[in-house]
Write an enzyme that holds these catalytic residues in place. Structure first.
Site, PDB file in Angstrom:
ATOM      1  N   CYS A   1       5.906  -5.800  -2.702  1.00 37.53           N
ATOM      2  CA  CYS A   1       5.504  -4.913  -1.893  1.00 37.53           C
ATOM      3  C   CYS A   1       5.533  -3.549  -2.694  1.00 37.53           C
ATOM      4  O   CYS A   1       6.555  -3.333  -3.329  1.00 37.53           O
ATOM      5  CB  CYS A   1       6.552  -4.840  -0.556  1.00 37.53           C
ATOM      6  SG  CYS A   1       6.164  -3.628   0.400  1.00 37.53           S
TER       7      CYS A   1
ATOM      8  N   ASP B   1      -2.696   3.744   4.787  1.00 31.35           N
ATOM      9  CA  ASP B   1      -1.611   2.632   4.042  1.00 31.35           C
ATOM     10  C   ASP B   1      -1.907   2.549   2.609  1.00 31.35           C
ATOM     11  O   ASP B   1      -2.773   2.597   2.058  1.00 31.35           O
ATOM     12  CB  ASP B   1      -1.085   1.405   4.936  1.00 31.35           C
ATOM     13  CG  ASP B   1       0.339   0.963   4.507  1.00 31.35           C
ATOM     14  OD1 ASP B   1       0.993   1.783   4.025  1.00 31.35           O
ATOM     15  OD2 ASP B   1       0.720  -0.123   5.291  1.00 31.35           O
ATOM     16  N   ASN B   2      -0.790   2.193   2.033  1.00 31.15           N
ATOM     17  CA  ASN B   2      -0.972   1.720   0.522  1.00 31.15           C
ATOM     18  C   ASN B   2      -1.777   2.730  -0.303  1.00 31.15           C
ATOM     19  O   ASN B   2      -2.484   2.441  -0.815  1.00 31.15           O
ATOM     20  CB  ASN B   2      -1.625   0.505   0.497  1.00 31.15           C
ATOM     21  CG  ASN B   2      -0.633  -0.598   0.902  1.00 31.15           C
ATOM     22  OD1 ASN B   2       0.564  -0.706   0.991  1.00 31.15           O
ATOM     23  ND2 ASN B   2      -1.387  -1.543   1.814  1.00 31.15           N
TER      24      ASN B   2
END
Length: 912
Positions: free
Chosen positions: A182, A314-315
């Site tokens: 993750c 995100d990310n």
């Protein structure tokens, strides 16, 4: 460095070079440690690192030859749905209770305890494999799995819709070991320095499995992309607040066999489990886990990057100077594709010594083997792992075990496993983590204050010394540090953090002691010559028991005192009688009555000051016996059964759950949190002017964060609950609000606990109110507030002004910094409009704009003297006026002192 790959170890130096301090003459270089010989490795590593030698026919091989590479650990698939999941959309998914929940009950985001993860070895069982879910897990019936459909569309000449059955029938299957990580792995460390917008992963957001499926390149080839196509966008079946989860990778990566991107339908030889993408997912080696879309439904070939909300917001690693507030108000930062994360960064962590592990120095072992993991990104091999015990002045080289190479070096070309060809022998890229170890003498450990590790990959990408903080808290990879403290004959080891809301770790300890974790020296103070000095926290042990009290109390006795007549409650196993404090409790008698007959440890310890704890000796009446403590613990936190269809949501003695359905951004630091109650006809049940308690609880440690709030919603509203909350973010000068930042971090769909009502004030009607047990008739309310302190004041003001028969007069003084800081302004203005004879409304700002037409300055003596005046000088009889005060502590303290000087006694002042 020892590199064990099944081949011949490299010829390094003599055995004494394993020791710290062995240096070449006149240099600061260290010789690498001597690698162990192959026989020694094969005898002691199999058990520790899950290496198994089996007949390959047992794993679906075409031949019966002996194989010598890791196979999955023995699995025990969960069969029962856990209590935490029964009332969530994931009520159908069995899970392992050992997993540490990072975002409460729902959605599921979990990691294994670090020691348990490492102990399983190179391959991770599905039940301990980390999970990152954004919402509910799609429910897929076993009978429909073969007919699961997905499409390849967009910039292709031959769009395709195929089933999983087609994928199995028409394409060659391969099996490959791949680690997934993750992007938030180790984020808790960043959150200790400054709260990011992400929840707190520990160091176990990484796992490895054998994946079986089809290279994605083969499927895309069949659809024939057009020449201008550059991206592969992917979308899952999970339905989320902002659409389906989706992201992209670059097309040339997807088509490159060395990149190894695949569509997987098996994990460690079994069908994917629900949390891991049943029945089909993408697996992208060497890149962040967020690119490996689960529950795959669409592959869209495009010319530009994905516009999916979850890909854009995100990310990403935004520049370190972008604050949470700035990222919320300036979405342009997320639109810059340069900040998108693809390849993993080089990273490592120490698994052993474990957190809080102790080693005896008196009669214990002479040496200790430090162990951990490391991984690289983009298929790059970890080329070295180095350990320091003097904060980076000198380093020692650790042994590395590359289990991944065992598949390459011990395979026949056509070896199959779990129905897929082991596609490894030709591949040069590294897709998996490696394990490292280094034996250190205990005498050396005794002289050190910490152990740190860093890794480097074959492109010389090395872990940095210092953290790069970013607003989403991703890709955290500074040197991993554990501290060593001497306690008698033992050495105690502390990891930097513990996951989620779990307490512990040297970072938390240093921060509580006032250390600056961003000072470049791990929060330690600098001595006279620049040497770091360890911050030792002074433990404050406030005594809450009366040693003269020797009475033992049973749970049956306790439960006889669960009313307002003689309320007893329990804190840390000790029993207290709150009867004498019912009248004087600042939060009102309901706070004590609500805890009567129960264990109030969480509420008391989370809310009360050291002063409040110190006076507890006066109310101590005895101790619960051991059996009663266990009985109370078993029954103390029962959730209300929603099937009972209660008409009132809030319960004074039981925590009840409401689900977060929306987070509405009002300003850079203010939100309205919308919660859904049990059913549409359920009333909140909060009297006017009272509060409710809100609790966020860590599901592993049960540590609670509890605060009191007054909602925007009327207490008579049904089906929903709205809370206006100002989020206090961490700054360079001070830590932010623990509860408000936790609320900001939880995802939509998360449950939050509520309890109440509490508070000593209640407005009835027509000027009548209750303060404690006493009724009082008020003809004029003088309301002084600031910031989010408007919410309880607004409740009372709204009740008075909307009641055409209520003759009560009001004055509202609302002080803030900027105009945008005035909360509920539109609602207040609309409420007062046309009712000016009943309410005088004044706003004042300390930093107004040039266009501001209201008052300027603080709520100080001059303003209070002009608008409120001295006590008894306004024409009202004594007792007919009541001042309501709510706001930041500095405001309340200042107003309190000024009004006292003006003759207003405390009996005419009420602080919410």
């Amino acid at each position: 460095m020892s590199v064990t790959t099944g081949g011949i170890p490299p010829p390094y130096t003599s055995a004494d070079t394993q020791k710290f301090g062995t240096e070449l003459p006149d240099t600061n270089l260290r010789l690498p440690p001597t690698p162990p010989d192959s026989e020694r490795y094969r005898s002691d590593s199999s058990d520790n690192l899950n290496l198994r030698t089996r007949s390959s026919s047992n794993a679906g091989s075409a031949s019966g030859t002996q194989i010598s590479f890791p196979l999955p650990p023995h699995t025990h698939a969960p069969t029962e749905v856990l209590q935490q999941d029964i009332k969530t959309p994931d009520y159908h998914v069995p899970r392992d209770s050992r997993l540490i929940r990072l975002t409460g009950n729902h959605p599921l985001n979990v990691e294994a305890p670090l020691s348990a993860l490492y102990d399983e070895g190179f391959l991770t069982s599905p039940e301990l494999f980390y999970v990152r879910n954004h919402g509910a897990v799609p429910q897929v019936d076993d009978a429909t799995v073969p007919d699961w459909e997905f499409s390849i569309e967009g910039m292709v000449q031959d769009p395709i819709t195929m089933t999983l059955k087609d994928l199995l029938k028409d394409f060659e299957q391969i099996t490959v070991p791949i680690s997934l990580v993750c992007a938030g792995n180790r984020r808790k460390e960043q959150n200790q320095v400054r709260k990011s917008k992400g929840f707190s992963w520990g160091a176990a957001g990484v796992s490895t499995a054998l994946w079986t499926g089809v290279p994605i390149s083969e499927v895309i080839k069949k659809a024939r992309p057009t020449r201008r196509a550059r991206y592969v966008c992917m979308e899952g079946a999970d339905k989320l607040p902002n659409g389906h989860y989706g992201t992209n990778i670059k097309l040339n990566w997807a088509m490159d066999p060395n990149r190894g991107v695949m569509l997987a339908h098996k994990m460690n030889g079994e069908v994917l489990r629900p949390d891991h993408g049943k029945p089909l997912r993408v697996v992208v080696p060497g890149q962040i886990g967020g690119r490996s879309v689960k529950w795959l439904k669409r592959i869209i070939i495009t010319e530009g990057p994905s516009d999916n909300w979850y890909h854009v917001f995100d990310n990403r690693v935004l520049p370190t100077m972008v604050s949470p507030e700035q990222s919320a108000s300036e979405p342009k930062w997320f639109m810059d594709e340069r900040y998108a994360i693809y390849d993993l960064s080089t990273n490592s962590a120490i698994a052993y010594p474990a957190h809080e592990e102790q080693v005896c120095v008196a009669n214990g072992p002479e040496a200790y083997k430090v162990r951990g993991y490391a991984y690289g990104g983009g298929g790059r091999r970890i080329s070295r792992v180095e350990v320091t015990m003097d904060k980076g002045k000198t380093w020692a080289l650790a042994n590395i075990v590359y289990h991944e190479d065992m598949y390459r070096n011990h395979l026949d070309e056509d070896q199959t496993l779990y129905g897929g060809r082991l596609d490894m022998s030709w591949r040069e890229t590294c897709f998996c983590w490696c394990f490292w170890d280094l034996e250190i003498s205990v005498s050396r450990l005794k002289d050190a204050s910490d152990i740190m590790v860093r890794a480097m990959d074959e492109s010389m990408n090395v872990q940095p010394r210092d953290m790069y903080w970013s607003v989403l808290g991703m890709m955290n990879n500074p040197w991993f540090r554990i501290t060593i403290s001497r306690e008698g004959d033992y050495l105690r080891f502390e990891h930097p953090t513990q996951p989620a809301l779990m307490p512990g770790g040297w970072m938390e300890r240093v921060k509580r002691a006032g250390g600056n974790l961003a000072n470049g020296f791990w929060g330690e103070k600098l001595g006279e010559e620049g040497e770091a000095e360890t911050v030792i926290e002074a433990v404050k042990d406030i005594k809450m028991v009366n040693d003269k009290v020797q009475r033992t109390i049973t749970v049956d006795e306790l439960r006889k005192h669960d009313t307002d007549a003689a309320p007893w409650f329990v804190v840390k196993g000790e029993v207290y009688d709150g009867t004498r404090f019912l009248e004087g409790h600042p939060g009102g008698a309901t706070s004590i009555i609500g805890a009567a007959g129960q264990d109030a440890t969480d509420e008391f310890m989370a809310i009360h000051s050291e002063t409040a704890k110190a006076i507890m000796q006066d109310y101590h009446i005895g101790s619960l016996d051991k059996m009663s403590r266990a009985a109370l613990a078993d029954g103390n936190d029962r959730s209300q059964d929603v099937s009972a269809a209660r008409s009132i949501f809030l319960q004074s003695k039981v925590w009840t759950k409401a689900i977060l359905t929306e987070r509405k951004i009002i300003s850079t630091d203010t939100r309205i949190f919308h919660f859904k109650l049990d059913h549409e006809e359920q009333q909140i049940g909060l009297p006017i002017g009272q509060h409710l308690m809100m609790r966020l609880r860590d599901p592993v440690t049960r540590e609670a964060i509890i605060r009191s709030y007054t909602p925007l919603s009327k207490g008579t509203e049904k089906g929903k609950l709205d809370l206006l909350i100002k989020v206090y973010f961490d700054t360079a000068e001070r830590p932010g609000g623990r509860m408000t930042q936790a609320l900001e971090a939880i995802p939509v769909g998360h449950f939050v606990d509520f309890k109440g009502p509490i508070g000593k004030f209640e407005y009835l009607a027509n000027g009548k109110c209750k303060i404690g047990a006493n009724e009082r008739l008020v003809r004029r309310f003088l309301m002084v507030c600031g910031g989010s302190g408007i919410t309880p004041v607004f409740q009372v003001l709204r009740a008075i002004l909307l009641d055409g028969q209520d003759p009560t007069k009001c004055l509202l003084l609302d002080g803030n910094r900027l105009e945008e800081d005035i909360l509920c302004k539109e609602d207040i203005d609309a409420l007062v409009k046309g009712r000016e004879a009943k309410c005088k409304l004044l706003y004042t700002l300390t930093k107004p704009s040039d266009s501001w037409t209201g008052l300027r300055g603080r709520i100080g003596k001059e303003l209070l003297e002009r608008e409120i005046g001295g006590f008894g000088k306004s024409g009202y009889e004594p007792g007919e006026e009541l001042v309501l005060i709510c706001g930041p502590e500095t405001l309340e303290r200042s107003v309190h002192g000024i009004l006292n000087e003006m003759g207003w006694a405390d009996e005419h002042l009420l602080f919410f």
